[in-house]
Scaffold this motif. Structure first.
Motif, short mmCIF file in Angstrom:
data_model
loop_
_atom_site.label_atom_id
_atom_site.label_comp_id
_atom_site.label_asym_id
_atom_site.label_seq_id
_atom_site.Cartn_x
_atom_site.Cartn_y
_atom_site.Cartn_z
N ARG A 56 0.80 -1.22 0.00
CA ARG A 56 0.00 0.00 0.00
C ARG A 56 0.83 1.27 0.00
O ARG A 56 0.30 2.34 -0.21
N LEU A 57 2.12 1.16 0.22
CA LEU A 57 2.93 2.36 0.22
C LEU A 57 2.92 3.04 -1.14
O LEU A 57 2.95 4.25 -1.23
N LYS A 58 2.89 2.28 -2.24
CA LYS A 58 3.03 2.86 -3.57
C LYS A 58 2.04 2.34 -4.60
O LYS A 58 2.07 2.79 -5.74
N ASN A 70 -2.04 1.24 -5.71
CA ASN A 70 -3.47 1.21 -5.40
C ASN A 70 -3.96 -0.23 -5.43
O ASN A 70 -3.56 -1.00 -6.29
N SER A 76 -6.10 -1.72 5.34
CA SER A 76 -5.65 -0.61 4.50
C SER A 76 -5.81 0.73 5.19
O SER A 76 -6.80 0.98 5.88
N THR A 77 -4.85 1.59 4.98
CA THR A 77 -4.91 2.95 5.51
C THR A 77 -5.12 3.98 4.40
O THR A 77 -5.12 5.17 4.66
N LYS A 78 -5.27 3.50 3.17
CA LYS A 78 -5.43 4.38 2.02
C LYS A 78 -6.65 3.95 1.21
O LYS A 78 -7.18 2.87 1.42
N PRO A 79 -7.10 4.77 0.27
CA PRO A 79 -8.26 4.41 -0.54
C PRO A 79 -8.09 3.08 -1.28
O PRO A 79 -7.01 2.76 -1.77
N THR A 93 -13.40 4.35 2.42
CA THR A 93 -11.94 4.56 2.43
C THR A 93 -11.56 5.72 1.53
O THR A 93 -10.37 5.94 1.30
N CYS A 94 -12.54 6.42 0.97
CA CYS A 94 -12.36 7.43 -0.08
C CYS A 94 -12.01 6.77 -1.40
O CYS A 94 -11.47 7.40 -2.30
N GLY A 95 -12.34 5.49 -1.53
CA GLY A 95 -12.12 4.75 -2.76
C GLY A 95 -13.30 4.89 -3.69
O GLY A 95 -14.27 5.60 -3.40
#
Length: 166
Positions: A37-39, A41, A59-62, A91-93
């Protein structure tokens, strides 16, 4: 984009798995997911049940569903439940609707799935188009990437969507 998918030892020709056979992530998988998830999607398009929930919990990202329909409209194992749609967009996804006939039925079905996601999420900002043009049978009128846009635009306009919303 990276796809998260659970596989068993048995091959499946249609790329889907029964909803109840999706095991929880191992700690190793959770650690790998954090690094991925660092880089990259993540798309949950070929994931099911517990795998989807584990990704959303970790997950901490979309997170996105790059080409999924709505199970409330067409009961196919690859389509998402309303709860899964809400959790992904939470998740803002985004959830992208495909043109694959087995997931949406017709071009009018594409528009219906888009409208349903908007109704479930309360916004048109978290729904998109995800073609699935790499081998699936498309809805009538879509033979390739150049065919889908006018058909879906006209169909959404006929449903009352404004140019700004489209």
């Amino acid at each position: 984009m990276q796809k998260i998918q659970w596989r068993s030892g048995k091959a499946r020709q249609n790329g889907t798995w029964p909803i109840d056979c999706s095991p929880s992530f191992t700690e190793t998988a959770k650690t790998s997911l954090a690094h991925i998830r660092l880089k990259i999607n993540l798309t949950l398009v070929h994931s099911r049940g517990q795998t989807i929930q584990d990704v959303l919990d970790t997950s901490t990202k979309p997170v996105i569903a790059s080409h999924s329909g709505c199970r409330a409209l067409l009961d196919h194992p690859r389509n998402l439940t309303d709860t899964q749609i809400m959790n992904i967009t939470g998740t803002c996804g985004i959830v992208c609707v495909p043109f694959a006939k087995k997931f949406v039925g017709t071009m009018a079905g594409v528009a219906e799935h888009i409208d349903h996601i908007i109704q479930v999420t309360g916004t048109d900002g978290q729904v998109g188009i995800g073609s699935d043009l790499d081998g699936a049978e498309m809805v009538p009128g879509v033979m390739g990437a150049e065919d889908w846009s006018l058909g879906v635009v006209d169909t959404l306009a006929a449903r009352g969507f404004t140019d700004a919303a489209i």
